[in-house]
Design a protein around this motif. Structure first.
Motif, PDB file in Angstrom:
ATOM      1  N   LYS B 295       0.660  -1.375   0.209  1.00 27.91           N
ATOM      2  CA  LYS B 295       0.034   0.505   0.447  1.00 27.91           C
ATOM      3  C   LYS B 295       0.583   1.066   0.055  1.00 27.91           C
ATOM      4  N   GLU B 297       2.093   4.878   0.443  1.00 27.89           N
ATOM      5  CA  GLU B 297       2.072   5.812   2.531  1.00 27.89           C
ATOM      6  C   GLU B 297       2.011   7.192   1.800  1.00 27.89           C
ATOM      7  N   GLU B 298       1.686   7.213   0.043  1.00 29.77           N
ATOM      8  CA  GLU B 298       2.281   8.636  -0.283  1.00 29.77           C
ATOM      9  C   GLU B 298       1.095   8.982  -0.965  1.00 29.77           C
ATOM     10  N   ILE B 329      -6.776   4.544  -0.137  1.00 33.58           N
ATOM     11  CA  ILE B 329      -5.242   4.551  -0.374  1.00 33.58           C
ATOM     12  C   ILE B 329      -5.146   4.404  -1.557  1.00 33.58           C
ATOM     13  N   THR B 346       9.757  -1.642   2.839  1.00 35.94           N
ATOM     14  CA  THR B 346       9.177  -0.243   2.388  1.00 35.94           C
ATOM     15  C   THR B 346      10.122  -0.570   0.660  1.00 35.94           C
ATOM     16  N   ASN B 348       9.475   1.282  -3.449  1.00 37.93           N
ATOM     17  CA  ASN B 348       9.383   2.514  -3.927  1.00 37.93           C
ATOM     18  C   ASN B 348       8.448   2.352  -5.288  1.00 37.93           C
ATOM     19  N   ALA B 358       6.505   2.188  -0.301  1.00 33.88           N
ATOM     20  CA  ALA B 358       4.981   1.963  -0.222  1.00 33.88           C
ATOM     21  C   ALA B 358       5.278   0.605   0.510  1.00 33.88           C
ATOM     22  N   LEU B 359       4.410   0.230   1.369  1.00 29.15           N
ATOM     23  CA  LEU B 359       4.755  -0.825   2.649  1.00 29.15           C
ATOM     24  C   LEU B 359       4.251  -2.102   2.463  1.00 29.15           C
ATOM     25  N   HIS B 361       2.760  -5.448   2.615  1.00 27.17           N
ATOM     26  CA  HIS B 361       1.808  -6.037   3.438  1.00 27.17           C
ATOM     27  C   HIS B 361       1.246  -6.809   3.607  1.00 27.17           C
TER      28      HIS B 361
END
Lengths: 126, 369
Positions: B295, B297-298, B329, B346, B348, B358-359, B361
């Motif tokens: 997902k 993060e920005e 998101i 993390t 990108n 992005a993480l 998950h």
């Protein structure tokens, strides 16, 4: 579908409205309905930037698709609709008022490529 | 506004979709609804109440005869011997090199009778592959055009469908099914779905009159739950939130089940099957890349084909992405070098030349209501 008569339309599905020195630009009711739910608007041009007709000034993202936003006419960006950050869906709900994208000054007078509401409506067959 | 191209196939409910004002698109050779009201509203209806999908474009192949089980065991990677009458399982078919031909559901109708449910875009390819791998004593028939398939999904699906049948739907466990009557029509009622919600899938005759009768009965019984017809658009966002693979995006003939995170359906201990040697080798050597869910993060929305970076290096590619209507998101799936596949890493995502963090998950696991 709604195509106000006081606006001019580009074949690339933007509308423009000129009031005094300022010209407001958005996308048409037809364009928003083709895109579906709009979830993100990324305007990459900044106030003060001068762009030509046909230049990309940002992107618009619906759930399924992403599309570039094109300047229907040239000019200098004077304002960006910050309200779209939190409420991109206003382009779906109200494409001609709350859902405007940018305002420009020094709009190029040569808007020969623009068409009126009736011609646009005929073009999209709506 | 909709143009119908004559070579597109239509489901028995094509007219019903158009009458509801659906936006129709061409998908896998069928003219299908992508949305009615809007993807976000339909997505939320399924998460919060109930929605109905026409997914009749999916394919059905029957395998019958004394060697039906042996055949299913040979062409699929899950262990079909664990099935019983009235039970279904998620599985896949693989090439000899381990590449995925398709993912599918296997239904055991009887010990000598199985139904394989396959992706619409793959019907011809799959059936060709099945015929190439045929076995004496196992008969194959492609009955894809004979079935209407409706998915009724969402927390109120059980209450809704219970109004239309004498069958006690509560007794049908997850990944089980019964043959019964609903809305006066004989069908297979299966507790399965592609949304992560409580839900059912109904397999009935593609007879237009019967299909419409069931569609309309469900719509009417669903009024009190504010049922929404749901198009392929929300089907895609719902499955992405759950991290379910979509064939053609996240799994293809170029990906194997181990790297795709499908080890849980890959039963190497059941004996030899198509692709088992190649898959065993991948498992032993450990896959070089893995399918992950992430997902952002920005702000931003990942799309298929976007690059995935980490520490300045390209480490993979997005295979599916969308704005999550539930979370608001950007979410997605993609393959990354195995070292970056751990939960919490993390990475990108390159969205229009900009790297957005992005993480990695683990998407919500399948709910067992």
């Amino acid at each position: 579908m709604n195509f106000p008569e006081n606006l001019k339309y580009a074949k690339s599905h933007e509308w423009v409205r000129t009031e005094g020195d300022t010209t407001t630009i958005g996308i048409t009711d037809f364009a928003q309905s083709e895109l579906g739910d709009i979830v993100f608007v990324d305007i990459t041009a900044a106030p003060g930037d001068t762009l030509n007709a046909g230049d990309v000034f940002g992107t618009i993202e619906a759930v399924k698709t992403v599309s570039d936003l094109y300047m229907p006419i040239g000019g200098t960006i004077s304002e960006i609709n910050d309200g779209l950050g939190d409420a991109p869906e206003s382009i779906n709900n109200d494409p001609y008022e709350d859902g405007w994208l940018i305002k420009i000054t020094n709009a190029s007078l040569d808007d020969g490529e623009m068409i009126d509401a009736a011609a646009y409506q005929e073009m999209v067959g709506a | 506004m909709t143009e119908t191209t004559s070579d597109l196939k239509l489901t028995a409910l094509n007219g019903a979709h158009k009458a509801l004002g659906a936006k129709m698109v061409s998908f896998a050779g069928y003219e299908m609804p992508v949305y009615y009201k809007g993807i976000v509203a339909e997505h939320k209806a399924v998460r919060e109440s109930v929605g109905m999908f026409d997914v009749s474009h999916m394919g059905e192949v029957f395998v019958t005869g004394p060697k039906a089980l042996d055949y299913v065991q040979k062409i699929t990677i899950n262990d079909a011997s664990k099935l019983a009458d009235g039970k279904a399982q998620y599985s896949a078919m693989c090439r000899l090199d381990g590449g995925i031909v398709d993912d599918l559901l296997v239904y055991q109708l009887a010990e000598d009778r199985y139904m394989l449910v396959i992706n619409a875009a793959n019907i011809d390819k799959d059936f060709g592959w099945m015929q190439e791998n045929s076995m004496e004593g196992a008969n194959l028939s492609n009955v894809s055009d004979e079935y209407t398939l409706l998915a009724i999904q969402g927390p109120h699906s059980l209450d809704l469908l219970s109004k239309l049948t004498d069958v006690n739907l509560n007794n049908i466990e997850f990944y089980h099914f019964i043959e019964g009557t609903l809305a006066g029509v004989q069908m297979i009622i299966s507790r399965t779905g592609y949304t992560g919600e409580l839900g059912f899938e109904l397999y009935l005759s593609s007879d237009e009159e019967e299909s419409k009768r069931v569609w309309e009965a469900v719509m009417e019984a669903g009024q009190e739950f504010d049922i929404q017809p749901v198009g392929l658009g929300a089907r895609d966002t719902l499955r992405m939130e759950m991290g379910y693979c979509l064939y053609g995006n996240d799994i293809t003939e170029e990906t194997n089940p181990i790297e795709a995170g499908l080890s849980w359906i890959t039963k190497l201990d059941k004996g030899s099957f198509n692709g088992s040697e190649a898959i065993a080798r991948v498992e032993e050597e450990k896959p070089k890349r893995k399918l992950i869910a992430f997902k952002l993060e920005e702000k931003g929305i990942p799309r298929q084909g976007y690059k995935i970076m980490a520490e300045g290096e390209e480490i993979g590619e997005v295979t599916s992405g969308t704005m999550s209507p539930s979370l608001g998101i950007g979410i997605g799936m993609g393959y990354v070098a195995s070292g970056y596949s751990k939960k919490g890493t993390t990475i990108n995502i390159v969205v229009r030349e900009k790297e957005i963090p992005a993480l990695v998950h683990r998407p919500p696991s399948i709910k067992k209501p």
